[in-house]
Enzyme design. Structure first.
Site, mmCIF file in Angstrom:
data_model
loop_
_atom_site.group_PDB
_atom_site.id
_atom_site.type_symbol
_atom_site.label_atom_id
_atom_site.label_comp_id
_atom_site.label_asym_id
_atom_site.label_seq_id
_atom_site.Cartn_x
_atom_site.Cartn_y
_atom_site.Cartn_z
ATOM 1 N N TYR A 278 0.847 -1.201 0.000
ATOM 2 C CA TYR A 278 0.000 0.000 0.000
ATOM 3 C C TYR A 278 0.878 1.244 0.000
ATOM 4 O O TYR A 278 1.729 1.414 0.872
ATOM 5 C CB TYR A 278 -0.913 -0.002 1.228
ATOM 6 C CG TYR A 278 -1.791 1.223 1.324
ATOM 7 C CD1 TYR A 278 -2.721 1.518 0.329
ATOM 8 C CD2 TYR A 278 -1.691 2.101 2.407
ATOM 9 C CE1 TYR A 278 -3.526 2.640 0.407
ATOM 10 C CE2 TYR A 278 -2.500 3.227 2.498
ATOM 11 C CZ TYR A 278 -3.411 3.492 1.498
ATOM 12 O OH TYR A 278 -4.203 4.604 1.575
ATOM 13 N N ARG B 194 -7.139 3.993 -24.295
ATOM 14 C CA ARG B 194 -8.170 4.804 -24.955
ATOM 15 C C ARG B 194 -7.768 6.278 -24.892
ATOM 16 O O ARG B 194 -6.801 6.641 -24.226
ATOM 17 C CB ARG B 194 -9.500 4.654 -24.195
ATOM 18 C CG ARG B 194 -9.376 5.130 -22.746
ATOM 19 C CD ARG B 194 -10.696 5.287 -22.030
ATOM 20 N NE ARG B 194 -10.529 5.925 -20.749
ATOM 21 C CZ ARG B 194 -10.180 5.320 -19.633
ATOM 22 N NH1 ARG B 194 -9.945 4.014 -19.615
ATOM 23 N NH2 ARG B 194 -10.048 6.004 -18.496
HETATM 24 C C1 MV4 Z 1 -3.199 1.872 -4.939
HETATM 25 C C2 MV4 Z 1 -3.108 2.840 -3.924
HETATM 26 C C3 MV4 Z 1 -2.126 2.689 -2.984
HETATM 27 N N1 MV4 Z 1 -1.293 1.634 -3.037
HETATM 28 N N2 MV4 Z 1 -2.344 0.854 -4.955
HETATM 29 C C4 MV4 Z 1 -7.200 3.484 -6.974
HETATM 30 C C5 MV4 Z 1 -7.748 3.263 -8.336
HETATM 31 C C6 MV4 Z 1 -6.884 2.236 -8.975
HETATM 32 N N3 MV4 Z 1 -6.524 2.674 -10.285
HETATM 33 C C7 MV4 Z 1 -5.698 2.089 -8.081
HETATM 34 N N4 MV4 Z 1 -5.909 2.902 -6.929
HETATM 35 C C8 MV4 Z 1 -5.003 2.950 -5.924
HETATM 36 N N5 MV4 Z 1 -4.110 1.934 -5.897
HETATM 37 C C9 MV4 Z 1 -1.422 0.742 -4.022
HETATM 38 N N6 MV4 Z 1 -0.588 -0.299 -4.057
HETATM 39 C C10 MV4 Z 1 -3.999 3.901 -3.945
HETATM 40 C C11 MV4 Z 1 -4.951 3.959 -4.940
HETATM 41 C C12 MV4 Z 1 -5.827 5.083 -4.886
HETATM 42 C C13 MV4 Z 1 -5.827 6.041 -5.900
HETATM 43 C C14 MV4 Z 1 -5.012 5.936 -7.018
HETATM 44 C C15 MV4 Z 1 -5.038 6.883 -8.002
HETATM 45 C C16 MV4 Z 1 -5.892 7.977 -7.886
HETATM 46 C C17 MV4 Z 1 -6.701 8.096 -6.809
HETATM 47 C C18 MV4 Z 1 -6.701 7.133 -5.805
HETATM 48 C C19 MV4 Z 1 -7.533 7.273 -4.695
HETATM 49 C C20 MV4 Z 1 -7.525 6.332 -3.712
HETATM 50 C C21 MV4 Z 1 -6.673 5.217 -3.814
#
Ligand code: MV4
Length: 501
Positions: free
Chosen positions: A201, A291
């Site tokens: 995370y 896309r």
């Molecule tokens: C994560 C993360 C933190 N750590 N992966 C959210 C959507 C998806 N595309 C992946 N996301 C995330 N993956 C890890 N390993 C936090 C998010 C995330 C996030 C990512 C991009 C834009 C906004 C977000 C909002 C909350 C969590």
């Protein structure tokens, strides 16, 4: 060369694509559902074909109906826009079989990037950094060991997911089995595929993506980054470029990895490589969007490239004329997404008839929309009304320009997010460029204006207006009493007592 394009979409993006077609001398073909009989994309297109009932499953997502219209209209290509069929590998393949050009990547590229576990493997082979984590979880006994090796907190993610679906945060060991079960059943229901994997995370990440373009002759370039960290429940709200946290060396490194990622799947057309960036500026590949994206206009403005034109030229078999070395970012662009939703009521969608609309105009403003006065925003589709894009030489000027544009933008008939966006432009963390994906949550007191902060300002405005009104009435009355010819018809002789401050 492509002569006729069927645009398999609706709303602002259908109009956006058709505008480039018109500039290129290409005939555009619209398709429309029951709810879209009076829609702008139907009026704008050179030809329009009815494809069925309002629900997307029976119209915009119906592959057979769309292929049939392409046949009947004699279109030689289909542009899918974003959403709907844009990342559907089977649709890309079907177009190929039918001898219709799909303006987008191959089924192979869509499939490889659509499956996150396969995408991660492909990125490892291409030397692109990914978030530390696992392959597909097949043996539940090994999970505890794997997660301990990564180190808590971890995220359980569905391979078929993306955009936040099928994702669970796990803070400690005792939660992990429940999280896996939850993510699996969510993924099975949503995608029919319950494959999952585990990632470290990343605590307070930035979402930074790179625009790429690739032709069918092995030429791939990137068009720099977009900062997309202002989002709410995995829905982007504001995007800007350049990113306030970007540095030249980091940009070059990430840009090169974005190109390598696209090359790894033999990519063709316009695509986006999403990275997650932590507060120490470590960056990791997250996913690829195969896309044209909603936020593409900010890149167009700062880099000076019409991405839809490039997509069409690439799809018709031309070589990319743009060289990486020719590209540079000029000035700063910000996009605000205007939704028909109520920020004061938990962003509930607010479909309905547009009673009045005044669009902002002037230097440095682009407005990509599709609604008009009297138009009813259907409840069947995304509630996006328009995208307001501003450009200025510096970030500070761009923010001031966006404030000016949002203030001039008037819509009545439906609730909109315009005032909420205005408050973001005033929010110190945004103004300083010090924000990450937790921005809206962190600043919700400040941003939820009309219930708290703004209510005070509104009250002051109402009191001021009343004082002004009573003052004028008193003057009018005074004149009436002193016999200047005006009768005091409005007060019917009642004396108003006002204390002047
Ligand atoms: C994560 C993360 C933190 N750590 N992966 C959210 C959507 C998806 N595309 C992946 N996301 C995330 N993956 C890890 N390993 C936090 C998010 C995330 C996030 C990512 C991009 C834009 C906004 C977000 C909002 C909350 C969590």
């Amino acid at each position: 060369m492509i002569k006729k394009v069927l645009v398999a979409n609706r709303g602002e993006i259908a109009v956006r694509v058709m505008r480039s077609c018109r500039e290129m001398g290409i005939t555009s073909v619209a398709v429309y559902s029951e709810a879209d009989r009076t829609a702008m994309h139907v009026r704008y297109a050179d030809e329009a074909y009815f494809i069925g009932p309002s629900p997307s499953n029976e119209s915009y997502l119906n592959v057979n109906k769309i292929i049939d219209v392409a046949r009947r209209s004699g279109a030689d290509a289909i542009h899918p826009g974003y959403g709907f069929l844009s990342e559907n590998a089977a649709f890309s393949e079907r177009c190929k079989k039918e001898g219709i050009i799909f303006i987008g990547p191959s089924a192979h590229a869509i499939m490889t990037m659509g499956d996150k576990i396969t995408a991660r493997k492909t990125m490892i082979d291409a030397g692109v950094p990914i978030v530390p984590g696992t392959e597909k979880i097949s043996n539940k006994k090994k999970v505890l060991e794997l997660a301990k090796g990564i180190g808590y907190p971890v995220m359980v993610k569905a391979s078929a997911g993306g955009g936040g679906k099928g994702m669970r945060l796990v803070n400690e060991e005792k939660e992990i089995m429940g999280a896996i079960r939850a993510a699996q059943s969510e993924a099975r229901a949503a995608f029919g595929d319950d494959s999952i994997y585990i990632e470290k995370y990343i605590e307070s990440p930035h979402h930074i993506e790179f625009q790429i373009l690739a032709d069918n002759f092995g030429n791939t370039i990137h068009l720099f980054e977009r900062e997309c960290s202002v989002q709410r429940r995995h829905q982007k709200v504001i995007e800007e470029t350049p990113s306030p946290i970007m540095k030249p060396k980091l940009r070059e490194e990430m840009g090169n990895f974005a190109v390598a990622a696209a090359k790894a799947v033999n990519y063709s057309g316009a695509g986006t490589i999403e990275f997650i960036v932590d507060d120490k500026l470590n960056y990791y590949f997250l996913e690829m969007n195969t896309r044209l994206q909603v936020e593409h206009p900010i890149t167009e403005r700062v880099v000076g490239v019409d991405l839809v034109k490039e997509q069409i030229k690439i799809a018709s078999g031309q070589k990319l004329e743009i060289k990486q070395g020719d590209l540079k970012q000029f000035g700063h662009a910000i996009e605000c997404r205007i939704y028909a939703e109520d920020p004061d009521n938990n962003f509930m969608p607010s479909p309905g008839v547009i009673k009045h609309i005044t669009e902002p105009l002037g230097l440095g403003i682009r407005h990509d929309g599709y609604v008009y006065e009297g138009y009813e925003i259907p409840m069947h589709y995304d509630p996006l009304i328009s995208k307001l894009i501003v450009w200025a030489k510096t970030r500070k000027e761009a923010i001031n320009r966006m404030k000016r544009a949002l203030y001039a933008y008037k819509i009545t008939g439906v609730k909109t997010s315009i005032s909420f966006l205005g408050r973001i432009m005033e929010c110190p963390d945004f103004v300083k460029g010090k924000y990450n994906t937790h921005f809206i949550e962190k600043n919700k007191e400040f941003l939820m204006g009309s219930k708290k902060r703004d209510r005070k300002m509104e009250d002051v405005a109402i009191i001021a207006a009343f004082m002004d009104y009573t003052y004028k009435m008193e003057q009018l009355e005074a004149r009436a009493i002193s016999g200047n010819g005006l009768s005091n018809w409005k007060n019917c002789g009642r004396r108003m007592s006002v204390r002047r401050i």
